[in-house]
Design a protein around this motif. Structure first.
Motif, mmCIF file in Angstrom:
data_model
loop_
_atom_site.group_PDB
_atom_site.id
_atom_site.type_symbol
_atom_site.label_atom_id
_atom_site.label_comp_id
_atom_site.label_asym_id
_atom_site.label_seq_id
_atom_site.Cartn_x
_atom_site.Cartn_y
_atom_site.Cartn_z
ATOM 1 N N SER B 114 4.623 -71.831 76.782
ATOM 2 C CA SER B 114 5.794 -71.037 77.146
ATOM 3 C C SER B 114 7.024 -71.922 77.332
ATOM 4 O O SER B 114 6.922 -73.121 77.572
ATOM 5 N N GLN B 115 8.191 -71.305 77.242
ATOM 6 C CA GLN B 115 9.458 -72.034 77.299
ATOM 7 C C GLN B 115 9.564 -72.929 78.530
ATOM 8 O O GLN B 115 10.104 -74.028 78.464
ATOM 9 N N ASP B 116 9.022 -72.486 79.657
ATOM 10 C CA ASP B 116 9.103 -73.272 80.893
ATOM 11 C C ASP B 116 7.923 -74.216 81.053
ATOM 12 O O ASP B 116 7.826 -74.928 82.060
ATOM 13 N N GLY B 117 6.994 -74.205 80.101
ATOM 14 C CA GLY B 117 5.862 -75.124 80.155
ATOM 15 C C GLY B 117 4.736 -74.702 81.067
ATOM 16 O O GLY B 117 3.760 -75.439 81.219
ATOM 17 N N SER B 118 4.822 -73.520 81.655
ATOM 18 C CA SER B 118 3.822 -73.146 82.666
ATOM 19 C C SER B 118 2.587 -72.464 82.090
ATOM 20 O O SER B 118 1.553 -72.429 82.741
ATOM 21 N N LEU B 119 2.688 -71.911 80.890
ATOM 22 C CA LEU B 119 1.595 -71.108 80.332
ATOM 23 C C LEU B 119 1.209 -71.590 78.934
ATOM 24 O O LEU B 119 2.068 -71.943 78.128
ATOM 25 N N ILE B 120 -0.107 -71.564 78.676
ATOM 26 C CA ILE B 120 -0.629 -71.853 77.343
ATOM 27 C C ILE B 120 -1.225 -70.561 76.792
ATOM 28 O O ILE B 120 -2.042 -69.922 77.470
ATOM 29 N N ALA B 121 -0.829 -70.178 75.594
ATOM 30 C CA ALA B 121 -1.387 -68.982 74.960
ATOM 31 C C ALA B 121 -2.234 -69.408 73.773
ATOM 32 O O ALA B 121 -1.862 -70.321 73.036
ATOM 33 N N VAL B 122 -3.377 -68.755 73.589
ATOM 34 C CA VAL B 122 -4.249 -69.050 72.452
ATOM 35 C C VAL B 122 -4.509 -67.756 71.702
ATOM 36 O O VAL B 122 -4.787 -66.713 72.309
ATOM 37 N N SER B 123 -4.418 -67.811 70.369
ATOM 38 C CA SER B 123 -4.688 -66.621 69.556
ATOM 39 C C SER B 123 -6.094 -66.712 68.997
ATOM 40 O O SER B 123 -6.488 -67.742 68.450
ATOM 41 N N ASN B 124 -6.829 -65.631 69.138
ATOM 42 C CA ASN B 124 -8.241 -65.639 68.781
ATOM 43 C C ASN B 124 -8.578 -64.645 67.675
ATOM 44 O O ASN B 124 -8.010 -63.559 67.602
ATOM 45 N N TYR B 125 -9.531 -65.056 66.845
ATOM 46 C CA TYR B 125 -10.105 -64.183 65.830
ATOM 47 C C TYR B 125 -11.257 -63.374 66.425
ATOM 48 O O TYR B 125 -11.426 -62.204 66.135
ATOM 49 N N GLU B 126 -12.068 -64.061 67.247
ATOM 50 C CA GLU B 126 -13.338 -63.464 67.679
ATOM 51 C C GLU B 126 -13.613 -63.790 69.137
ATOM 52 O O GLU B 126 -13.939 -64.935 69.434
ATOM 53 N N PRO B 127 -13.461 -62.893 70.090
ATOM 54 C CA PRO B 127 -12.934 -61.542 69.880
ATOM 55 C C PRO B 127 -11.418 -61.586 69.728
ATOM 56 O O PRO B 127 -10.747 -62.391 70.376
ATOM 57 N N GLY B 128 -10.871 -60.692 68.918
ATOM 58 C CA GLY B 128 -9.453 -60.734 68.583
ATOM 59 C C GLY B 128 -8.550 -60.453 69.768
ATOM 60 O O GLY B 128 -8.707 -59.447 70.457
ATOM 61 N N GLY B 129 -7.613 -61.347 70.009
ATOM 62 C CA GLY B 129 -6.680 -61.157 71.112
ATOM 63 C C GLY B 129 -5.983 -62.449 71.464
ATOM 64 O O GLY B 129 -6.106 -63.453 70.754
ATOM 65 N N VAL B 130 -5.238 -62.414 72.541
ATOM 66 C CA VAL B 130 -4.540 -63.599 73.038
ATOM 67 C C VAL B 130 -4.965 -63.824 74.476
ATOM 68 O O VAL B 130 -4.988 -62.885 75.284
ATOM 69 N N LYS B 131 -5.331 -65.050 74.792
ATOM 70 C CA LYS B 131 -5.614 -65.397 76.177
ATOM 71 C C LYS B 131 -4.544 -66.359 76.671
ATOM 72 O O LYS B 131 -4.100 -67.244 75.944
ATOM 73 N N ILE B 132 -4.143 -66.146 77.924
ATOM 74 C CA ILE B 132 -3.068 -66.946 78.514
ATOM 75 C C ILE B 132 -3.660 -67.756 79.661
ATOM 76 O O ILE B 132 -4.328 -67.199 80.539
ATOM 77 N N PHE B 133 -3.373 -69.057 79.658
ATOM 78 C CA PHE B 133 -3.928 -69.954 80.660
ATOM 79 C C PHE B 133 -2.819 -70.669 81.429
ATOM 80 O O PHE B 133 -1.735 -70.910 80.894
#
Lengths: 395, 395
Positions: B114-133
């Motif tokens: 994220s722009q402020d460096g606080s969040l990491i997003a990952v895009s997934n095929y299986e299961p399909g979606g985005v997880k935010i860490f």
């Protein structure tokens, strides 16, 4: 016996102490989120951390820091501070101390670092010229006296780095622009452009390092050199730009390096007028005049190019206005306090740091809500420079 | 007595050893000139230093690194490596070790910070979606299942960060583009754009974070979302762009993030054809087709936007061609060796690092003379990522 044990015990304690404090002093930390704030009145700088929004250390003894500016080594470890008194100070941002310092001339006005990070160039008023130093040692590599076609030594202004290890600068009294090719550092190859317009007083280079644009003090208009077509020479553009026929009183000549390149436009401070001018970058024609609070000084685009933040000349310098680039209209007015001298966006633009000299504070704003997040006490803060400048051309 | 002295002596030696080696290991160094090279076959990465042009350390145990990509924390200390097997590894570039590592899904395809460096997003095929860490701890902050209007869970592709703490991504099977506003991290606000075109397979965002452009696998044309005018929705542009009526055989769908934004143009790889397409950014119309060696994969602009370097798909992937942006013509052809997979420019563009997988080498070129300066031995190198990406939007 007991003496020997006492000896060992003391040595043990000393070493344990060294291990804890020594390694603590050297605790690993990265440099991508650091910066310097110039404290002009006291000849000091503060190292700041934009992640924790805090000051890490004050470093003193930098001399006259009026109009001081800063560039960074390509690893973002060392800051080079250019002082008004000809001082060139190399600061170690990790060890938080002066690494080297020289007085390289009597009166200087800024500098630049070469594309590969190996050379530091300083532009001097007295004696007029450019000196080139080794970035590691600060040893003199080359000396370029600025003797124009008029045979006289000229003040040098508007010094910037350009791709292919070039430096570009302007000669105020000689009406010339010079390009120094430093690929052979001890033998600069100089290309001279004459009669570029009267008294170039400052300049900028566009973010990709292509267009060098000098402001003219002695006449209206700007001098433009396209470094992709150097054989085409210097052209004058924006004939109306400047103090005009009536020679408006100008409280502070606006900084050109504050020009905002946003989308298809350049947003530039009018000289003397209470306006920000919008220029079409494809043909350098004036598109619009945006009325603002007073005489603009810095007109700075956010990294996302969505907004332009503007500060103003004395006596109206307690104010910042924010222009929306999509609508080209002022959408907000902030009052950070007396003598707002400089603004710096965090690298990806989520926050803005603002120096408010006469409040002795640097304020940190959310770039989008424009709410103040925190503020830091500083002694007469002026310029703010973040380490990510290391990675950019022409800064 | 002698036992006690021996005890003290041993402790003394141990502490002295710790002092020397421990502090040596922690010798201060900055992070602005570091990078990672992915060694795909061995699930390892090497930390490299672009100033000394050397490898500093190999870090192993990162799992399946095919199609791996990397983003950096805003202080340039931590690298986040997105592996194909759902692994998310946080590497400490200073201590040269894995700081944290999780397996966050079964099959993933890249991420963003994220722009402020606080969040990491990952895009997934299986299961399909985005997880935010959480970027510090890698704890899960939010889980966004990619269930489109068709009610089915879709693979997620083309995930990028955008200003104002947004992530933008595409749903391959659902033909949708989603914008996730993460200003309240545990409560993502999702805006969904439907029927954007058939099977968006990859995407890019322009350098200022304004234009999100997705490539379409199921039809010709591209999907464009202007984030300054989200209410205008997604438009299709460049109707001729794609595999065409004849459905040319495509050995590798070109990477969109390799699009070169240079001056007024975007230079983009043709799909299937032996061409680089030149597109006018003001109206997204095709201006010129530049014939090249084979099917282009990455089309990357130098930081000075003067040149565009192009690599090619198997079996013609031993070659790089260089396009001059001023003339829009190929001006040089290099033969780095078998399987040229990736290129990365140093931050201000004086050198280019090139991974040559089947030669087990990374070659370093002068960006202007295009002479090889040195090369480093690496095990099947693929992606190269320098820390200055920390300071850029959408990388």
């Amino acid at each position: 016996m007991s003496r020997m044990i006492m000896y060992y015990r003391s040595a043990l304690l000393l070493l344990a102490f060294l291990l804890v404090t020594g390694c603590q002093g050297l605790a690993p930390r990265a440099t991508g989120d650091l910066g310097l704030v110039i404290e002009r009145a006291t000849g000091s700088v503060q190292i700041i951390d934009t992640s924790s929004r805090s000051a890490l250390a004050r470093i003193e003894g930098l001399g006259d820091l009026s109009h001081a500016s800063v560039v960074y080594s390509r690893d973002e470890r060392y800051a080079y501070v250019f002082g008004r008194d000809g001082g060139l100070t190399k600061i170690d941002m990790l060890l938080q101390r002066i690494d080297r310092r020289i007085i390289q001339s009597g009166n200087s006005i800024g500098g630049a670092i070469s594309q590969d990070g190996s050379l530091i160039a300083v532009s001097n008023y007295e004696p007029g010229g450019v000196k080139i130093f080794d970035a590691q040692t600060l040893e003199l590599v080359a000396d370029i006296p600025a003797i124009g076609e008029n045979g006289k030594r000229s003040k040098v202004v508007g010094l910037v780095d350009a791709p292919q290890k070039q430096f570009v600068f302007s000669l105020y009294e000689a009406d010339e622009i010079w390009v120094a090719d430093m690929r052979q550092p001890t033998q600069p190859q100089i290309t001279r452009y004459r009669d570029v317009g009267k008294q170039p007083y400052d300049a900028l280079i566009s973010g990709e390092g292509r267009y060098y644009i000098a402001g003219l003090f002695g006449e209206d208009g700007l001098a433009l050199l396209d470094l992709w077509q150097p054989q085409a020479g210097v052209k004058q553009i924006l004939g109306d730009y400047g103090r005009g026929e009536e020679k408006l009183p100008v409280y502070k000549m606006p900084h050109l390096e504050g020009w905002a390149m946003a989308g298809d436009y350049a947003l530039v401070p009018a000289v003397g007028g209470h306006e920000v001018l919008v220029i079409d970058r494809s043909n350098w024609q004036l598109v619009k005049r945006i009325p603002v609070h007073s005489q603009p000084v810095f007109v700075m685009a956010s990294p996302d190019q969505r907004h332009v933040w503007v500060n103003f000349a004395h006596p109206d310098n307690d104010t910042i206005q924010v222009i929306d680039v999509a609508s080209l209209e002022v959408i907000d007015t902030l009052k950070p306090g007396p003598a707002v001298l400089h603004m710096e966006f965090t690298p990806r633009g989520h926050e803005v740091w603002v120096s408010v000299r006469d409040a002795n504070r640097v304020r940190v704003y959310d770039a989008y809500t424009r709410q103040e997040i925190t503020s830091l006490e500083m002694a007469s803060p002026s310029g703010i420079f973040f380490t990510n400048r290391a990675h950019r051309i022409g800064l």
